[in-house]
Design a protein around this motif. Sequence first.
Motif, PDB file in Angstrom:
ATOM      1  N   UNK A 162       0.820  -1.217   0.000  1.00  0.00           N
ATOM      2  CA  UNK A 162       0.000   0.000   0.000  1.00  0.00           C
ATOM      3  C   UNK A 162       0.855   1.268   0.000  1.00  0.00           C
ATOM      4  N   UNK A 163       2.144   1.146   0.350  1.00  0.00           N
ATOM      5  CA  UNK A 163       3.041   2.297   0.368  1.00  0.00           C
ATOM      6  C   UNK A 163       3.554   2.642  -1.024  1.00  0.00           C
ATOM      7  N   UNK A 164       3.318   1.756  -1.998  1.00  0.00           N
ATOM      8  CA  UNK A 164       3.883   1.902  -3.335  1.00  0.00           C
ATOM      9  C   UNK A 164       2.798   1.927  -4.396  1.00  0.00           C
ATOM     10  N   UNK A 165       3.159   2.410  -5.550  1.00  0.00           N
ATOM     11  CA  UNK A 165       2.248   2.408  -6.688  1.00  0.00           C
ATOM     12  C   UNK A 165       3.034   2.594  -7.964  1.00  0.00           C
ATOM     13  N   UNK A 166       2.357   2.493  -9.101  1.00  0.00           N
ATOM     14  CA  UNK A 166       3.062   2.698 -10.365  1.00  0.00           C
ATOM     15  C   UNK A 166       3.535   4.148 -10.466  1.00  0.00           C
ATOM     16  N   UNK A 167       4.648   4.383 -11.153  1.00  0.00           N
ATOM     17  CA  UNK A 167       5.137   5.757 -11.299  1.00  0.00           C
ATOM     18  C   UNK A 167       4.097   6.638 -11.994  1.00  0.00           C
ATOM     19  N   UNK A 168       3.943   7.848 -11.507  1.00  0.00           N
ATOM     20  CA  UNK A 168       2.960   8.774 -12.075  1.00  0.00           C
ATOM     21  C   UNK A 168       3.398   9.222 -13.462  1.00  0.00           C
ATOM     22  N   UNK A 169       2.446   9.229 -14.389  1.00  0.00           N
ATOM     23  CA  UNK A 169       2.707   9.758 -15.724  1.00  0.00           C
ATOM     24  C   UNK A 169       1.887  11.023 -15.958  1.00  0.00           C
ATOM     25  N   UNK A 170       0.966  11.296 -15.026  1.00  0.00           N
ATOM     26  CA  UNK A 170       0.153  12.509 -15.099  1.00  0.00           C
ATOM     27  C   UNK A 170       0.298  13.248 -13.776  1.00  0.00           C
ATOM     28  N   UNK A 171       0.580  14.539 -13.876  1.00  0.00           N
ATOM     29  CA  UNK A 171       0.686  15.383 -12.692  1.00  0.00           C
ATOM     30  C   UNK A 171      -0.575  16.203 -12.519  1.00  0.00           C
ATOM     31  N   UNK A 172      -0.769  16.696 -11.319  1.00  0.00           N
ATOM     32  CA  UNK A 172      -1.926  17.556 -11.028  1.00  0.00           C
ATOM     33  C   UNK A 172      -1.850  18.800 -11.902  1.00  0.00           C
ATOM     34  N   UNK A 173      -2.988  19.241 -12.415  1.00  0.00           N
ATOM     35  CA  UNK A 173      -3.147  20.415 -13.279  1.00  0.00           C
ATOM     36  C   UNK A 173      -2.609  20.232 -14.694  1.00  0.00           C
ATOM     37  N   UNK A 174      -2.158  19.035 -15.025  1.00  0.00           N
ATOM     38  CA  UNK A 174      -1.671  18.768 -16.382  1.00  0.00           C
ATOM     39  C   UNK A 174      -2.857  18.638 -17.336  1.00  0.00           C
ATOM     40  N   UNK A 175      -2.704  19.145 -18.563  1.00  0.00           N
ATOM     41  CA  UNK A 175      -3.734  18.966 -19.584  1.00  0.00           C
ATOM     42  C   UNK A 175      -3.611  17.560 -20.142  1.00  0.00           C
ATOM     43  N   UNK A 176      -4.756  16.857 -20.190  1.00  0.00           N
ATOM     44  CA  UNK A 176      -4.771  15.463 -20.640  1.00  0.00           C
ATOM     45  C   UNK A 176      -5.911  15.256 -21.631  1.00  0.00           C
ATOM     46  N   UNK A 177      -5.741  14.334 -22.576  1.00  0.00           N
ATOM     47  CA  UNK A 177      -6.854  13.994 -23.459  1.00  0.00           C
ATOM     48  C   UNK A 177      -7.861  13.105 -22.723  1.00  0.00           C
ATOM     49  N   UNK A 178      -9.137  13.431 -22.863  1.00  0.00           N
ATOM     50  CA  UNK A 178     -10.221  12.607 -22.310  1.00  0.00           C
ATOM     51  C   UNK A 178     -10.813  11.801 -23.449  1.00  0.00           C
ATOM     52  N   UNK A 179     -11.185  10.584 -23.165  1.00  0.00           N
ATOM     53  CA  UNK A 179     -11.758   9.725 -24.191  1.00  0.00           C
ATOM     54  C   UNK A 179     -12.925   8.942 -23.600  1.00  0.00           C
ATOM     55  N   UNK A 180     -14.051   8.994 -24.300  1.00  0.00           N
ATOM     56  CA  UNK A 180     -15.239   8.220 -23.919  1.00  0.00           C
ATOM     57  C   UNK A 180     -15.592   7.356 -25.109  1.00  0.00           C
ATOM     58  N   UNK A 181     -15.727   6.050 -24.897  1.00  0.00           N
ATOM     59  CA  UNK A 181     -16.060   5.149 -25.995  1.00  0.00           C
ATOM     60  C   UNK A 181     -17.158   4.189 -25.552  1.00  0.00           C
ATOM     61  N   UNK A 182     -18.187   4.082 -26.380  1.00  0.00           N
ATOM     62  CA  UNK A 182     -19.276   3.142 -26.153  1.00  0.00           C
ATOM     63  C   UNK A 182     -19.699   2.611 -27.516  1.00  0.00           C
ATOM     64  N   UNK A 183     -19.301   1.394 -27.796  1.00  0.00           N
ATOM     65  CA  UNK A 183     -19.573   0.814 -29.107  1.00  0.00           C
ATOM     66  C   UNK A 183     -18.839   1.592 -30.186  1.00  0.00           C
ATOM     67  N   UNK A 184     -19.583   2.063 -31.206  1.00  0.00           N
ATOM     68  CA  UNK A 184     -18.979   2.829 -32.296  1.00  0.00           C
ATOM     69  C   UNK A 184     -18.851   4.314 -31.953  1.00  0.00           C
ATOM     70  N   UNK A 185     -19.472   4.747 -30.859  1.00  0.00           N
ATOM     71  CA  UNK A 185     -19.427   6.156 -30.462  1.00  0.00           C
ATOM     72  C   UNK A 185     -18.128   6.442 -29.706  1.00  0.00           C
ATOM     73  N   UNK A 186     -17.433   7.479 -30.133  1.00  0.00           N
ATOM     74  CA  UNK A 186     -16.231   7.913 -29.419  1.00  0.00           C
ATOM     75  C   UNK A 186     -16.246   9.433 -29.323  1.00  0.00           C
ATOM     76  N   UNK A 187     -16.064   9.920 -28.106  1.00  0.00           N
ATOM     77  CA  UNK A 187     -16.030  11.361 -27.852  1.00  0.00           C
ATOM     78  C   UNK A 187     -14.679  11.677 -27.235  1.00  0.00           C
ATOM     79  N   UNK A 188     -14.030  12.714 -27.777  1.00  0.00           N
ATOM     80  CA  UNK A 188     -12.742  13.139 -27.245  1.00  0.00           C
ATOM     81  C   UNK A 188     -12.826  14.593 -26.820  1.00  0.00           C
ATOM     82  N   UNK A 189     -12.151  14.903 -25.746  1.00  0.00           N
ATOM     83  CA  UNK A 189     -12.128  16.275 -25.240  1.00  0.00           C
ATOM     84  C   UNK A 189     -10.806  16.478 -24.502  1.00  0.00           C
ATOM     85  N   UNK A 190     -10.558  17.723 -24.156  1.00  0.00           N
ATOM     86  CA  UNK A 190      -9.370  18.032 -23.381  1.00  0.00           C
ATOM     87  C   UNK A 190      -9.782  18.286 -21.941  1.00  0.00           C
TER      88      UNK A 190
END
Length: 139
Positions: free
Chosen positions: A71-99
Amino acid sequence: MRAFPLLLLLAWPASAETVVAARTVRALSILGPEDLALAPQDMPGALAELSQALGQEARVTLYAGRPVRAADLGPPAIIDRNQLVPLSYRLGALEIRAEGRALSRGGVGDEIRVMNLSSRTTVSGRIAEDGAVHVGPGS
Protein backbone atom coordinates in the motif's frame (compact mmCIF):
# COMPACT_ATOMS: atom_id res chain seq x y z
CA MET A 1 17.72 -41.36 18.52
CA ARG A 2 19.33 -40.64 15.19
CA ALA A 3 16.06 -39.33 13.77
CA PHE A 4 15.60 -36.79 16.58
CA PRO A 5 18.12 -34.19 15.21
CA LEU A 6 16.59 -34.60 11.76
CA LEU A 7 13.11 -33.92 13.15
CA LEU A 8 14.39 -30.76 14.86
CA LEU A 9 15.70 -29.46 11.54
CA LEU A 10 12.41 -30.19 9.80
CA ALA A 11 10.38 -28.55 12.55
CA TRP A 12 12.52 -25.38 12.58
CA PRO A 13 10.53 -22.44 11.23
CA ALA A 14 11.61 -21.16 7.85
CA SER A 15 13.22 -17.77 8.02
CA ALA A 16 11.44 -15.23 5.88
CA GLU A 17 12.80 -11.94 4.66
CA THR A 18 11.07 -8.60 4.53
CA VAL A 19 11.76 -5.66 2.24
CA VAL A 20 12.80 -2.59 4.26
CA ALA A 21 13.89 0.88 3.28
CA ALA A 22 17.70 1.10 3.27
CA ARG A 23 17.47 4.87 3.75
CA THR A 24 14.72 7.42 4.16
CA VAL A 25 12.91 7.81 0.83
CA ARG A 26 10.65 10.78 0.21
CA ALA A 27 7.15 10.31 -1.12
CA LEU A 28 6.83 10.48 -4.94
CA SER A 29 10.35 9.06 -5.44
CA ILE A 30 10.99 6.13 -7.78
CA LEU A 31 12.59 3.23 -5.88
CA GLY A 32 15.95 1.90 -7.01
CA PRO A 33 18.22 -0.86 -5.67
CA GLU A 34 20.04 1.59 -3.36
CA ASP A 35 16.74 2.47 -1.62
CA LEU A 36 15.82 -1.06 -0.50
CA ALA A 37 17.25 -3.93 1.51
CA LEU A 38 16.13 -7.32 2.82
CA ALA A 39 15.85 -7.84 6.58
CA PRO A 40 15.74 -11.31 8.18
CA GLN A 41 12.30 -10.87 9.72
CA ASP A 42 8.77 -11.80 8.80
CA MET A 43 6.39 -8.84 8.99
CA PRO A 44 2.74 -9.45 8.08
CA GLY A 45 1.66 -7.19 5.22
CA ALA A 46 5.20 -6.29 4.16
CA LEU A 47 6.72 -7.16 0.80
CA ALA A 48 8.92 -10.25 0.68
CA GLU A 49 10.80 -9.67 -2.60
CA LEU A 50 12.78 -6.68 -3.83
CA SER A 51 11.39 -7.13 -7.35
CA GLN A 52 7.92 -6.18 -6.05
CA ALA A 53 9.18 -2.71 -5.09
CA LEU A 54 11.88 -1.83 -7.62
CA GLY A 55 10.74 0.79 -10.12
CA GLN A 56 7.62 1.61 -8.10
CA GLU A 57 6.83 5.08 -6.74
CA ALA A 58 6.72 5.69 -3.00
CA ARG A 59 3.24 7.01 -2.14
CA VAL A 60 4.34 7.88 1.41
CA THR A 61 7.71 8.62 3.03
CA LEU A 62 9.58 5.37 3.68
CA TYR A 63 11.80 5.49 6.76
CA ALA A 64 15.12 3.64 6.99
CA GLY A 65 14.82 0.17 8.51
CA ARG A 66 11.02 0.08 8.42
CA PRO A 67 9.12 -2.55 6.38
CA VAL A 68 7.74 -1.59 2.97
CA ARG A 69 4.08 -2.52 2.41
CA ALA A 70 2.34 -2.85 -0.97
CA ALA A 71 0.00 0.00 0.00
CA ASP A 72 3.04 2.30 0.37
CA LEU A 73 3.88 1.90 -3.34
CA GLY A 74 2.25 2.41 -6.69
CA PRO A 75 3.06 2.70 -10.36
CA PRO A 76 5.14 5.76 -11.30
CA ALA A 77 2.96 8.77 -12.08
CA ILE A 78 2.71 9.76 -15.72
CA ILE A 79 0.15 12.51 -15.10
CA ASP A 80 0.69 15.38 -12.69
CA ARG A 81 -1.93 17.56 -11.03
CA ASN A 82 -3.15 20.41 -13.28
CA GLN A 83 -1.67 18.77 -16.38
CA LEU A 84 -3.73 18.97 -19.58
CA VAL A 85 -4.77 15.46 -20.64
CA PRO A 86 -6.85 13.99 -23.46
CA LEU A 87 -10.22 12.61 -22.31
CA SER A 88 -11.76 9.73 -24.19
CA TYR A 89 -15.24 8.22 -23.92
CA ARG A 90 -16.06 5.15 -25.99
CA LEU A 91 -19.28 3.14 -26.15
CA GLY A 92 -19.57 0.81 -29.11
CA ALA A 93 -18.98 2.83 -32.30
CA LEU A 94 -19.43 6.16 -30.46
CA GLU A 95 -16.23 7.91 -29.42
CA ILE A 96 -16.03 11.36 -27.85
CA ARG A 97 -12.74 13.14 -27.25
CA ALA A 98 -12.13 16.27 -25.24
CA GLU A 99 -9.37 18.03 -23.38
CA GLY A 100 -9.29 17.99 -19.60
CA ARG A 101 -7.25 19.13 -16.63
CA ALA A 102 -6.08 16.48 -14.18
CA LEU A 103 -7.17 17.20 -10.61
CA SER A 104 -4.64 14.76 -9.13
CA ARG A 105 -1.59 12.82 -10.18
CA GLY A 106 -1.48 9.15 -11.05
CA GLY A 107 0.13 6.28 -12.90
CA VAL A 108 -1.08 3.80 -15.48
CA GLY A 109 -4.26 2.10 -14.25
CA ASP A 110 -5.00 4.66 -11.53
CA GLU A 111 -8.40 6.29 -11.41
CA ILE A 112 -8.27 10.09 -11.22
CA ARG A 113 -10.69 12.99 -11.44
CA VAL A 114 -10.43 15.26 -14.47
CA MET A 115 -12.23 18.50 -15.29
CA ASN A 116 -13.51 18.67 -18.88
CA LEU A 117 -12.31 22.08 -20.09
CA SER A 118 -15.23 22.55 -22.50
CA SER A 119 -18.08 21.87 -20.11
CA ARG A 120 -16.31 22.44 -16.75
CA THR A 121 -17.73 19.09 -15.63
CA THR A 122 -15.65 16.89 -13.35
CA VAL A 123 -15.44 13.23 -14.36
CA SER A 124 -13.51 10.19 -13.14
CA GLY A 125 -11.49 8.03 -15.45
CA ARG A 126 -8.68 5.51 -15.66
CA ILE A 127 -5.23 6.44 -16.95
CA ALA A 128 -4.10 4.53 -20.05
CA GLU A 129 -0.50 3.78 -21.03
CA ASP A 130 -0.53 6.58 -23.62
CA GLY A 131 -1.42 9.17 -20.95
CA ALA A 132 -5.06 9.55 -22.01
CA VAL A 133 -7.82 9.30 -19.43
CA HIS A 134 -10.64 6.95 -20.40
CA VAL A 135 -14.04 7.72 -18.86
CA GLY A 136 -17.34 5.88 -18.98
CA PRO A 137 -18.19 2.18 -18.96
CA GLY A 138 -15.23 -0.14 -19.10
CA SER A 139 -12.75 2.57 -18.19
